[in-house]
Structures are given as structure tokens and as C-alpha cells.
Scaffold this active site. Structure first.
Site, short mmCIF file in Angstrom:
data_model
loop_
_atom_site.label_atom_id
_atom_site.label_comp_id
_atom_site.label_asym_id
_atom_site.label_seq_id
_atom_site.Cartn_x
_atom_site.Cartn_y
_atom_site.Cartn_z
N THR A 3 -27.30 -32.55 45.26
CA THR A 3 -27.24 -31.69 46.75
C THR A 3 -26.50 -32.97 47.31
O THR A 3 -25.85 -33.43 47.67
CB THR A 3 -27.69 -31.40 47.22
OG1 THR A 3 -29.59 -32.45 46.99
CG2 THR A 3 -29.09 -29.90 46.82
N THR A 18 -40.72 -34.59 41.40
CA THR A 18 -39.60 -34.86 41.68
C THR A 18 -38.76 -34.56 41.59
O THR A 18 -36.96 -34.39 41.21
CB THR A 18 -39.80 -36.30 41.87
OG1 THR A 18 -40.87 -37.42 42.02
CG2 THR A 18 -37.99 -36.74 43.61
#
Lengths: 380, 380
Positions: free
Chosen positions: B141, B175
Site C-alpha cells: 500500500t 505486523t
């Protein structure tokens, strides 16, 4: 701002701040005060915080506070402990008080020896007056504006508070330096009973950057010069003053352009509500969105979710500047209108968790390039 | 980067990312895999995380992962749960697998309905190949660089890992998205026994901004195609791959210009050492100083002090880029030289707490104006 009856304050330039601005300040009561004290929970606490706890335990009335700004006198070893005690002795001698009735405080850069000789040379220059403003200005570091608040009780007794702090501001302690003085007659026991509760709802609900200072303290002192007061009214006034200071602290956060207020209702308890509100006010992603006028409420949900409190997303309602954005499901809203509503001095987020009666508020600020710039070059 | 034996991957543009870049990806094993999974602890977790936990509990071997990027499908209510299950069904049908053997993941903006029809239309376009790169690129992203790492065991078995994530990165979970695949033959029990420990020492020690994502997951899967391996060697290889990915994650933190590595030794335990290291790596004040090449080690001491671990400042030793700055007392050092040493791709802080044998490392990045800019305007 005029001090309550029996208090005087003053400041001077000792040459500790490189800017040459006032950096040494005294706050004095004509008679011994009842007092209460909350200090930082940071384990690398400065000598002044440890000394404050000792004075409190020793049980004497407090009569004066001496503060230097520009040097935190923290992580300075044995010399630092000596320098802190020496600052108290020098102020006490000048005021003809016992050192045990003088509280010390230091704020500024960590890890540099405190130049006590400068303090010794400058102390005699301080002229005490009836306004708290010179004291307030001298204890500022990266603060852009002085932060003062006051309240008057029906008996005529007054409550006056000041605080400083702009960075290294985070919950779980008193925030940087806050001093609240009153001429109300309130016992030491009563002050100590009530102070932590007020701090928990005001200073401990402020977050600028999640960094907990080594030198934080919040002090409340009353000299009784204005006589007895209604205790409920007294505590309401103290809380009002502290909340006003807390809001000013957040609004003056390093680099901030806006105050961010987060109100949480419907939590399982007040403690959970305060924790959830603080998590939203502290989220770098939400703070950045507030700066950019971006109604990206998903980040509010994320911050509620990481807060460590009970949460069921399907029961949550989120409102931004009065505009409903989420109510257990995504709501249709005019993004341009919401963005425009965020272009204000204060941005208000309200989150109803839908689980109970708990409520709480937290104050923060937006995260801007200014915060980074201020902190990328502070000591050098 | 070539996948281990028996794995294939591919990606395509489904039109979910406004940029038009690839945003839909598949990772497939020819045979069912042993697997282990760690998901976010955020209570507003997305449906894909909840579904992953259900699949894990159901106990079937995992055979494929389908990921969309650009939309987190989080806080999207009943429709979101349906959309997540539908994505699994569509991928499973195309691959001729049972939906229960297909893990889903979504990453991107929170609180917008997932356009499943776009996924349905695009899935058939995906061509599977032997390289993991197209998969890696599609799941990015705000990441600037793809993050991949590999290790080869003495038996010839290989471990290949990828991860994505740049903001909303904080400890106490896996994460963002991390996928580690291997052709080693390792049992499901063994994988589940060891995976959390590796995650705790790698992904959970990364912090970019203290914001915990709603969609985090870290998955380890092995198909056994390369046969049995030495378990100790296998776990060392997995940890090496995960630590390399963790470092890449931190270095690619939003707006970052440097990797910040914090090594703590002399703590009371490894857990306390990791906590202390993470507190320093997460401090906005220290991160800003790293950006400004300012050897303001007092902020390191502050961050150690607020970490909630045993600390005695008089026993602490702090070294920056190999230069001793503090050893129970303030040391003399050349400030200009220290500042120059900080002008590097990686800044290393070492803190010896002097209290025990515990050690741990954390990875973060500097805090820059770039972080603020990226996040002030992300959805709009």
C-alpha cells in the site's frame, strides 16, 4: 493574573536558557501551606521529583517553589542531587525559610550539569509581586503561550493555576509542571485525598507525543488566607482550573495547529472511557488526519480497538464535529462537508461504545511537520 | 525471488487501488501445508483476521492465500464478513480447493465496503508463476519497496518470506501482512509451538508509529516438498528471514530516511530488554532527534525510564554509533562528531542497563515531515 491572597511570585534571567529569556522563578506563600503533589512515573525521574516526594512524606507545610527552566537536571548523577538540594538551600536562605519548606523543579534539556552558580548569582535579583505572570513566563521552554486559569468560589476564595509543557507530554503522571494555588482553607489530608483524582481527569488525560517526561510534577497548595470553603465547591473549582490548563497544554502541543478533544461515552467504566479517549487522542495516524482535515474515521476505530478496553465494533457510534460517521455500520456522509468542519480551532470526536455508562475525555493536538522540525534540532 | 518447491504465486489489477496498480494476489501450494498464524490484538480486527483464527482452530492444512490491497474490509459490518467469505469462495473455486483451505487478507483503507464484484471479475486473470515478486508488489500500500528475504537450509530446503506495511505499525501483534513459506517438512504442532516466539523477536519488535493495525497477520506455512530438516536449523532460518523482513519494514516506515536499531543488554530479562528497546525505538522525541542527527541521548534515557521495566539510571550505559555518551554519569564527547556519525543509513543505539543478563533488539525509523504529509491526506 492576580495571585490568591498571601501568595507572591517573581522571576529573573539566570542565563540558563540560551535565549537569555527569564529562566528562574519563585512562588511564595506568606504562611505555610497544606499541599499535595503528584510526580512523574518515569523511572529516570529527576532529583527534584524524588526530593518533592521526600518533602511530602516528611509532612511539613510547603511555603515556596523555586523553578529553573532550560536545564532538566536529570541523569546528572550525584552532582545533580547535590545541585538540586543546593538550589533549595539558596532559595530558602534568601526567603528566610527552612529548606524543607521549599520545593524545587527543573525543566529543559536532560543530561547536562545544572549551573548552580548562575542560580546563586541570579536569585537575589528576583522581585516578588502579586501577579503570577512573570513566574509563568520564566518556567516556559518550547511553550508558545503562557497557560493560566483561575476560579473564584462563592466565599471569595480563589484558585489560580499555571502549567508549562509542550513536548514530552504523555499520560500516567502529572504533566510537566503544574502549580495550583489557593487561599482557601483546606487541610493537608483533604488535599491529598482529592488531588490524584483531579489529576487523573485533567493533566493525565493530555497527550502530545506519548513521551513521558522525567521531570513532571503537579502541585496543589492552599494557605487558608481566605478562610474555610465548601469542599465540594473547592474541588469543582480546582477541577475546572486543571481541565482548562489541560486543554491549553494540548492546544500548545509542539507544532500543533488545533486542539483535539475526544469524548468517549458508553464504556464499561470511566477508567475504560478515559483510556479509550486517550488512545484516540494519541494516535499519530488520527492526529495526522486531523491536521489534514481528513475525516478518516477508520483510524478512530483502529485507535479504540488498540486501547485495551472492551469494544464491539457493531455497537460503536462515531461522530466528528457533530456529524455522524459510523453507527455500527458505515454511514453515508458528505466528505467535503466533514473535511470543512474539521478546519476549526478545536476538533471534537465523540465515540459512544454502547456497552455501559462509563465516560471520559482526553485532549491532544494534531501532528504536523512543525513537531518534527522542533524536535529534530533541540539541543544543538 | 524464487519460491520454495511446490509454491506458486501471481497477481493482477482488480481496480481496488485508485492508482490502478496490482492489488489482488494469490499464493498457492500444490499440496496442503502445515501452518501457524498470529493475528492482530486490535479489538476492531477485520473479518479476515477472525476468519484466519477460525481456520486455524478447524485444523485443516492451508493451501492458498488470497490478498487484496487498497481496502482493509474492516468496520464494514455484516457485509464485510460476507465479502471476506465470498473472496475465499471465489479463490477456492478457481483453484479447485475447499474454501476452508484458503486464507484471506485485506489491507488498505478502513471502513469502506469491499468491492467483491471487482475481485470476482479479476481473479481469473491471475497467472501463477514460480516467483513471489508479483504477489509482493500487489500487496503493497504505502510501502515504497518490496520486502523479501530468504534462507537455504543445509538439506536444500528453503525459507522465503515477504511482508508489507509502512504505517499503522506497532508492537503486540504480527505486523501487517507477513507470509513465510518453506518446502521443509515440519509438523503443524512444531510450527505452532515455535511461531509466536519468532514473531515476538522479529515483527513484534518493529514500530513505525505505535498504531496497531486492524488487519495484521503473520503466517508461516510449510509443504514438506523438500523433505525433513533439522528443526533447530529450520527455526534459525525462519528467525533470520523474519528479522531481515522486520528491519526492512522499519526502514520503509512512512516518511523514514533511516533505520533505527536499538539493542538493550543487561536487563532483568529478555522480555524487559525487548520492552525497553521498543520504547526507545518508538519515542517520537528520540525519532525526531535521529532525523535531525542530534545526539540528544537524554531522550534515550527518558524512553528507557518510561518503558515500565527495572531501571537504575546510575547503572545505565548508552552508546550511539559506537560512541559512549553516558556511563552512570554524563560523559564528555565530541557533539559534532557524534552528529556526523548519525548521518548514516542505520543508526544504532546500545543501552546496557547493568542489572542482569536480559537482551533484546527493536527496530524503528526516524520521524520526519514526510510521515505527517503521507498521513494528513490518505483517504481523500
Amino acid at each position: 493574573m492576580r495571585l490568591p491572597i498571601g501568595f507572591r511570585a517573581g522571576a529573573t534571567q539566570a542565563g540558563i536558557k540560551p535565549s537569555g529569556k527569564p529562566d528562574l522563578a519563585l512562588l511564595v506563600s506568606g504562611t505555610p501551606c497544606s499541599w499535595a503533589f503528584v510526580g512523574t512515573l518515569n523511572k529516570a525521574a529527576a532529583p527534584c521529583v524524588a526530593r518533592g516526594r521526600q518533602l511530602l512524606a516528611a509532612g511539613q507545610g510547603l511555603q515556596a517553589i523555586v523553578v529553573n527552566a532550560g536545564n532538566a537536571n536529570c541523569a546528572t548523577g550525584e552532582q545533580g542531587i547535590w545541585a538540586d538540594a543546593r538550589m533549595a538551600e539558596l532559595a530558602a536562605a534568601q526567603l528566610q525559610l527552612a529548606p524543607e519548606t521549599v520545593l524545587t523543579a527543573s525543566t529543559g534539556v536532560i543530561g547536562q550539569p545544572l549551573p548552580v552558580e548562575k542560580i546563586e548569582a541570579a536569585l537575589p535579583q528576583i522581585r516578588l509581586g502579586l501577579e503570577i505572570d512573570p513566574f509563568m513566563e520564566a518556567i516556559m521552554t518550547t511553550d508558545l503561550v503562557p497557560k493560566m486559569a483561575e476560579a473564584t468560589l462563592s466565599s471569595g476564595a480563589r484558585v489560580v493555576g499555571v502549567c508549562k509543557g509542550s513536548g514530552m507530554i504523555a499520560p500516567n503522571m502529572a504533566t510537566m509542571l503544574a502549580y495550583i494555588v489557593s487561599d482557601a482553607a483546606v487541610s493537608q489530608e483533604e488535599l491529598r485525598r482529592g488531588w490524584q483524582g483531579v489529576v487523573d481527569k485533567s493533566f493525565n488525560q493530555v497527550t502530545v507525543d506519548t513521551d513521558t517526561s522525567t521531570n513532571d510534577m503537579a502541585v496543589l497548595m492552599t494557605n487558608g488566607a481566605a478562610g474555610p470553603v465548601d469542599l465540594a465547591e473547592f474541588w469543582q473549582a480546582v477541577e475546572r482550573v486543571c481541565v482548562e490548563l489541560a486543554r491549553k497544554l494540548a492546544r500548545d502541543g509542539e507544532g500543533a495547529t488545533k486542539l483535539l478533544t475526544v469524548k468517549v461515552t458508553g464504556a464499561k467504566s470511566d477508567v475504560e472511557a478515559r483510556k479509550a479517549a486517550l488512545s484516540v487522542a494519541a494516535s499519530p495516524l488520527w492526529k495526522s488526519a486531523v491536521y489534514g482535515n481528513d475525516p478518516n474515521w477508520g483510524r478512530v476505530m483502529m485507535a479504540l480497538g488498540k486501547a485495551g478496553v472492551a469494544l464491539e465494533p457493531d455497537k460503536v457510534r462515531i461522530t466528528l464535529q457533530g456529524i455522524p460517521l459510523y453507527a455500527g455500520k458505515v454511514l453515508e456522509f458528505d466528505r467535503a462537508q466533514a473535511s470543512q468542519a474539521m478546519q476549526a480551532e478545536e476538533v471534537l470526536v465523540e465515540a459512544d461504545l454502547g456497552l455501559g455508562e462509563g465516560q471520559g475525555t482526553a485532549w491532544g493536538c494534531d501532528l504536523t511537520e512543525g513537531y518534527v522540525r522542533i524536535n529534530a534540532l533541540y539541543t544543538t
